[in-house]
Scaffold this motif. Structure first.
Motif, short mmCIF file in Angstrom:
data_model
loop_
_atom_site.label_atom_id
_atom_site.label_comp_id
_atom_site.label_asym_id
_atom_site.label_seq_id
_atom_site.Cartn_x
_atom_site.Cartn_y
_atom_site.Cartn_z
N GLY A 131 63.83 -24.98 77.96
CA GLY A 131 63.54 -24.03 79.04
C GLY A 131 64.31 -24.31 80.31
N SER A 132 65.35 -25.17 80.24
CA SER A 132 66.12 -25.46 81.45
C SER A 132 67.29 -24.49 81.62
CB SER A 132 66.63 -26.90 81.42
OG SER A 132 67.41 -27.12 80.27
N ARG A 133 67.34 -23.51 80.75
CA ARG A 133 68.39 -22.49 80.83
C ARG A 133 67.74 -21.16 80.46
NH1 ARG A 133 72.96 -25.23 78.43
NH2 ARG A 133 72.48 -24.65 76.31
N ASN A 134 68.36 -20.06 80.86
CA ASN A 134 67.88 -18.76 80.38
C ASN A 134 66.50 -18.40 80.92
OD1 ASN A 134 68.34 -16.44 78.89
ND2 ASN A 134 67.14 -17.20 77.15
N TYR A 172 56.35 -8.21 74.43
CA TYR A 172 57.33 -9.25 74.63
C TYR A 172 56.58 -10.56 74.77
CZ TYR A 172 60.99 -12.05 76.78
OH TYR A 172 61.89 -13.05 77.05
N ILE A 173 56.83 -11.46 73.86
CA ILE A 173 56.06 -12.71 73.82
C ILE A 173 56.37 -13.60 75.02
CG2 ILE A 173 57.65 -14.11 72.44
CD1 ILE A 173 53.84 -13.81 71.90
N GLY A 174 57.39 -13.23 75.78
CA GLY A 174 57.73 -13.99 76.98
C GLY A 174 56.83 -13.69 78.16
N ASN A 175 55.83 -12.84 78.00
CA ASN A 175 54.86 -12.66 79.08
C ASN A 175 53.45 -12.76 78.52
OD1 ASN A 175 54.29 -12.50 81.78
ND2 ASN A 175 54.63 -10.30 81.96
N GLU A 176 52.57 -13.30 79.31
CA GLU A 176 51.28 -13.78 78.82
C GLU A 176 50.37 -12.72 78.19
OE1 GLU A 176 52.84 -14.79 81.45
OE2 GLU A 176 53.10 -16.92 81.04
N PRO A 177 50.39 -11.46 78.63
CA PRO A 177 49.48 -10.51 77.97
C PRO A 177 49.73 -10.40 76.46
CG PRO A 177 50.26 -9.59 80.02
CD PRO A 177 51.05 -10.85 79.78
N PRO A 231 59.51 -20.52 65.17
CA PRO A 231 60.33 -20.86 66.34
C PRO A 231 61.31 -19.78 66.79
CG PRO A 231 61.32 -21.77 64.37
CD PRO A 231 60.10 -21.03 63.93
N ARG A 232 61.21 -18.56 66.27
CA ARG A 232 62.23 -17.56 66.61
C ARG A 232 62.37 -17.38 68.12
NH1 ARG A 232 61.20 -11.89 64.85
NH2 ARG A 232 62.93 -10.72 65.77
N PHE A 233 61.25 -17.33 68.81
CA PHE A 233 61.28 -17.12 70.26
C PHE A 233 61.02 -18.41 71.05
CE2 PHE A 233 60.87 -12.92 68.63
CZ PHE A 233 61.42 -12.07 69.57
N PHE A 234 60.60 -19.45 70.35
CA PHE A 234 60.28 -20.72 71.02
C PHE A 234 60.95 -21.83 70.23
CE2 PHE A 234 56.81 -17.82 71.82
CZ PHE A 234 56.47 -18.03 73.15
N GLY A 255 65.37 -22.29 74.90
CA GLY A 255 64.36 -22.05 73.88
C GLY A 255 63.05 -21.41 74.32
N LEU A 256 62.96 -20.94 75.55
CA LEU A 256 61.75 -20.22 75.95
C LEU A 256 62.07 -18.76 76.20
CD1 LEU A 256 59.94 -22.67 78.43
CD2 LEU A 256 59.51 -22.27 76.00
N PRO A 257 61.14 -17.86 75.84
CA PRO A 257 61.42 -16.44 75.98
C PRO A 257 61.25 -15.91 77.39
CG PRO A 257 59.27 -16.75 75.00
CD PRO A 257 59.86 -18.12 75.19
N GLY A 258 60.71 -16.68 78.27
CA GLY A 258 60.54 -16.22 79.66
C GLY A 258 60.18 -17.42 80.49
N ASN A 259 59.80 -17.19 81.73
CA ASN A 259 59.36 -18.31 82.56
C ASN A 259 58.23 -19.03 81.84
OD1 ASN A 259 59.30 -16.11 85.48
ND2 ASN A 259 61.05 -17.06 84.48
#
Ligand SMILES: *[C@@H]1O[C@H](CO)[C@@H](O)[C@H](O)[C@H]1NC(C)=O
Ligand SMILES: *[C@@H]1O[C@H](CO)[C@@H](O)[C@H](O)[C@H]1NC(C)=O
Ligand SMILES: *[C@@H]1O[C@H](CO)[C@@H](O)[C@H](O)[C@H]1NC(C)=O
Ligand SMILES: *[C@@H]1O[C@H](CO)[C@@H](O)[C@H](O)[C@H]1NC(C)=O
Ligand SMILES: *[C@@H]1O[C@H](CO)[C@@H](O)[C@H](O)[C@H]1NC(C)=O
Ligand SMILES: *[C@@H]1O[C@H](CO)[C@@H](O)[C@H](O)[C@H]1NC(C)=O
Ligand SMILES: *[C@@H]1O[C@H](CO)[C@@H](O)[C@H](O)[C@H]1NC(C)=O
Ligand SMILES: *[C@@H]1O[C@H](CO)[C@@H](O)[C@H](O)[C@H]1NC(C)=O
Ligand SMILES: *[C@@H]1O[C@H](CO)[C@@H](O)[C@H](O)[C@H]1NC(C)=O
Length: 821
Positions: free
Chosen positions: A38-41, A631-636, A662-665, A671-675
């Protein structure tokens, strides 16, 4: 990107060293933590050195537009090394105050020729090679292209930096500067800094902008040096420095801000590394100094690092696993996610200049809207003592400020994103038996105030629109609200969240034997139904019909419908729709009506009926995921992965979890889909891979097979070990469907368990197969719901029902949903 990890060499040594003393050391969870995930993207994680919940967080800061966590691996240069950070946040970066920057020498030994301002020093001297980065719990290291190596470790309120210089320069008087900036260049009047001519001690303070609020905060520091002998010292303003002047008070700006200013110390020789000890405090410079002196008395870098690693090992070691042949990267994914749940919130106990109540104080709840869903519930299992302190802090914040926070950073009230979701945090802790030192009477008073009293400023307190809520049973679009003020958007998502907030209050009331409040809040917890428009359709942007009918919709004060396209603010909305806290945004927050259409965590029974029964519910849930609406990158999105359980299809939740992980993680820097949102994403990975996902605010964990052969979780308070064990475990994940289960040796068909699983240390054994089975599919196997489950496949449920001779219908909240009468 394993090359960025220090793991192979350093950890092997560590394990070898401790193995003799301790047989448990064969399995060291720290060897599976990768802080650079998660240090990029846009992951925005903090990858540096910190203790669990530590206030001091040391790392290199880059100039990236995505430097909310300080450091990034996106090719941007380093502007300094600072010791205060948040992790995984969006919006403006927080903190990053008082960075240090090292030079091996100033050209011609002339201090004026060293680059002082942040912008130019980053551009000219901040480049580094990503392969030089080493990150492990309690430690961070990077080598600048100038040849200077910077290593750092941390205690609760202080950081220790070790700068090692390339040898052999002539005229080399290495210089370390410390300036009065922060990551977002938010310094206000007046920054001050002084350097002690004799000792080189630098002290100072500045007032800065809180990152997601209207507040400001003042922070103090105290920096001492050890190692190479001091040569001289002084202060700098802009690009010029002096060894004569020792004190500086600097204004915010003349031409844009902040005006560069700070102090520096030069040393005699490059041959000895310089240790810089930075103490921090929100109280005073004196306290910053005493924090540093108490926590790092003798500059023992290795000892401090060891203590930090030990603190992390103690936090992570209650969870052990038997991998069963899965790839190591899966284990790294798991423990790194767990690690990130304990970076934020931060323990500022003893550093709160305002409350003076003697209660624990935690900060950087950033934000509860993100962390109520799985991060804090994860800590409730792994670190209930910390959660008790967090809850005491939330309650104390209510005591002092009058309201529970939704978002809180640097002693400021952050903006509320939706409901009063601190209610869910409190209820979740209350019903899972978190008690230590908590005054639950005040806690209950606080959640009831959220439900009953309209704050004048509901942009950062409680809830808005309460008159309409009480009179109409929903938050109207274009509400008439003359009592309190906040951004007049999100009427649909606020209605859904307020409904759930009321439900969790009802649960607390019930456990407190308060029948009147139980009935009252159960009734308002049904308000979500008032915004359900049964004939609402949904078309794609192309005009094609999604084929689904029945969605939540905004409603005016006069009870007529407004319209919001159910796909607005979804992941496939490419029209530039404004979806956050802007006053031009719409009626759902950071999510679509499609996705919010599942946010009825307490009454899936009725929701399933409204959507036409379990088959249609499952189709709709599949459509949500498979059409990329969510979008799995946001908590809802989190709970929607597991809501198949409520439709009697727990196998599909397992399948969906594997669809995302691991597709999105994954374990790469991107390796993280969002913040990471303060560890929320980390907790999603941790819970999912552990095979138990919470419905937060309820005593419910939804069961899927763990991603490992078995996982043990030792409860830190009771000492009991809970085990989830897969039989017929398949590391290729072809066999991810539960065929049968036992709990403590007895057949178990419910597709969920409660928190006593962890406190009492039960054993859940899951027998897996390649095909979906009838396990957990019968109506009586489903998790609690206020409304009954109807329209289920009678054949299936009757067959299973007769085998179990259990109750025919869903547990009803009033009767036995909580296991109390
Ligand atoms: C020493 O200083 C001279 C003059 O500034 C410079 O040309 C030379 O490269 C320096 N040598 C080293 C090793 O830095
Ligand atoms: C900043 O310092 C100057 C000079 O001492 C003083 O005049 C001014 O009032 C100070 N501003 C604040 C906000 O303290
Ligand atoms: C889990 O706990 C059980 C029983 O306490 C023990 O037999 C087993 O070895 C443990 N497994 C792991 C991976 O720690
Ligand atoms: C928080 O900090 C206080 C003061 O240093 C300490 O007593 C307490 O144990 C800390 N809590 C946690 C959960 O680390
Ligand atoms: C609620 O009532 C039950 C049953 O009478 C009792 O065991 C429990 O202690 C009561 N709880 C509270 C908070 O008074
Ligand atoms: C209800 O209010 C909306 C918004 O003000 C308005 O457009 C609509 O005409 C009203 N409907 C009725 C029946 O009054
Ligand atoms: C969903 O997005 C993925 C890429 O993230 C893409 O491969 C897939 O085709 C999309 N599916 C649909 C239905 O648009
Ligand atoms: C699983 O289902 C497939 C068809 O989907 C079938 O071919 C296979 O025999 C089944 N396997 C078992 C073990 O029942
Ligand atoms: C009900 O379950 C049976 C047995 O699994 C299945 O054949 C049938 O298709 C199901 N019917 C519906 C409506 O889901």
């Amino acid at each position: 990107m394993h090359s960025f990890r220090s793991r192979p060499a350093s950890i092997a040594l560590l394990v070898a060293a401790t193995a003799f003393q301790n047989a448990v050391a064969q399995f060291d969870p720290l060897s599976y933590v990768d802080q650079l995930i998660g240090s990029r993207n846009g992951g925005n994680i903090f990858p540096g050195a910190t203790l669990p919940y530590g206030m001091a967080k040391a790392v290199a800061d880059t100039t990236s537009g995505s430097n909310q966590g300080g450091f990034t691996l996106d090719g941007t240069p380093i502007s300094g090394f600072s010791a205060m950070h948040d992790s995984g946040t969006g919006g403006s970066p927080s903190l990053g105050n008082f960075p240090l920057f090292p030079y091996a020498s100033c050209p011609d030994d002339d201090i004026d020729q060293c680059d002082f301002p942040k912008k130019t020093r980053a551009a000219n001297h901040g480049q580094f090679d990503a392969s030089s980065v080493v990150a492990r719990p309690g430690y961070f290291e990077v080598t600048l292209n100038s040849g200077i190596n910077a290593a750092m470790t941390a205690t609760e309120h202080a950081a220790l930096f070790r700068f090692t210089f390339p040898s052999g320069g002539n005229l080399s008087h290495p210089l370390i500067l410390q300036d009065l900036t922060d990551l977002s260049d938010s310094r206000q009047d007046n920054g001050t800094v002084s350097v002690d001519p004799e000792t080189g001690r630098i002290t100072g303070s500045g007032r800065f902008q809180s990152s997601f609020s209207q507040g400001q905060y003042e922070i103090y520091f105290c920096t001492d040096f050890s190692g190479s002998k001091m040569f001289d010292n002084g202060i700098f303003v802009n690009s010029r420095a002096s060894t004569v002047a020792k004190d500086l008070t600097i204004s915010r700006s003349i031409n844009g801000y902040p005006l560069p200013g700070g102090a520096f110390v030069r040393f005699e020789s490059v041959d000895v590394p310089v240790l810089a000890r930075v103490g921090l405090s929100f109280i005073s410079s004196e306290q910053a100094c005493s924090n540093a002196e108490a926590e790092i008395p003798d500059y023992d870098f290795d000892g401090i690092e060891q203590a930090a690693a030990d603190a992390w090992r103690q936090k992570l070691s209650p969870i052990t696993l038997s991998a069963g042949g899965v790839d190591d990267s899966q284990i790294v994914n798991f423990y790194s996610g767990i690690y990130r749940t304990m970076v934020n919130p931060q323990n500022y106990t003893g550093e709160n200049p305002f409350f003076g109540t003697g209660e624990p104080y935690f900060d950087s709840f950033y934000c509860l809207w993100d962390s109520f869903r799985s991060q804090i519930p994860f800590l409730t299992i792994l670190d209930p003592d910390a959660v008790a302190e967090m809850i005491r802090s939330l309650i104390d914040t209510y005591r002092y400020e009058g309201w529970l926070p939704d978002c809180r950073m640097t002693f400021s009230k952050g903006y509320t994103q939706g409901g009063s979701n601190a209610d869910v945090v409190l209820a979740d802790g209350f019903l899972k038996g978190i008690t230590a030192g908590i005054d639950w009477d005040v806690g209950y008073e606080a959640v009831v105030k959220d439900a009953e009293v309209e704050p004048f400023d509901w942009s950062s307190n409680g809830r808005g629109g309460l008159d309409s809520w009480k009179a109409l049973g929903y938050i109207p679009v274009q509400d008439f609200d003359y009592k309190g003020f906040g951004t007049m958007t999100r009427s649909v998502s606020r209605t859904l969240e307020y409904s759930y907030n009321d439900f969790v209050i009802a649960q607390m009331a019930q456990l407190r034997n308060n029948t009147a409040d139980t009935e009252k809040y159960l009734e308002t917890s049904e308000n979500w139904k008032n915004l359900y428009k049964s004939d609402q359709t949904s078309n794609f942007a192309s005009g094609a019909d999604t084929g689904y009918v029945g969605f939540f919709q905004p409603k005016f004060l006069n009870s007529t419908w407004d319209f919001q396209d159910p796909l607005w603010c979804s992941n496939i909305d490419n029209a530039g729709t404004v979806c956050s806290l802007q006053n031009t945004a719409h009626e759902t927050f950071e999510s679509s009506i499609w996705e919010y259409g599942f946010f009825v965590p307490h009454n899936q029974g009725d929701l399933i009926s409204l959507y036409g029964g379990p088959t249609q519910f499952v189709e709709r849930l599949d459509f949500l995921h498979d059409s990329n609406i969510t979008y799995i990158g946001n908590e809802p999105a989190f709970l929607t992965v597991f809501q198949y359980h409520y439709a009697g299809r727990p196998a599909l939740s397992a399948k969906r979890a594997h669809f995302y992980i691991p597709r999105f993680f994954d374990t790469t820097p991107e390796g993280l889909p969002g913040n990471d949102d303060s560890g929320a994403m980390g907790s999603f990975v941790a819970f999912s891979m552990m095979g138990l996902f919470p419905n937060p605010g309820q005593d419910v964990y939804l069961i899927i097979p763990p991603f490992f052969e078995s996982v043990n979780i030792t409860h830190p308070q009771t000492g009991n070990t809970a085990t989830v064990r897969n039989v017929n475990f398949d590391p290729t994940y072809e066999a991810i469907y539960i065929q049968s289960a036992t709990l403590d040796g007895e057949p178990y068909t419910k597709n969920w368990i409660d928190h006593s699983f962890f406190t009492e240390g039960k054993e859940l054994v899951l027998t897996l197969g390649q095909n979906e089975s009838s396990w957990g599919t019968a109506v009586q196997d489903l998790p609690p719901s206020i409304g009954e489950y109807t329209g289920f496949n009678e054949t299936l449920s009757r067959r299973t029902a007769s085998r179990n001779s259990g109750p025919r219908y869903a547990p009803n909240f009033r009767r036995n949903g909580l296991g109390i009468s």
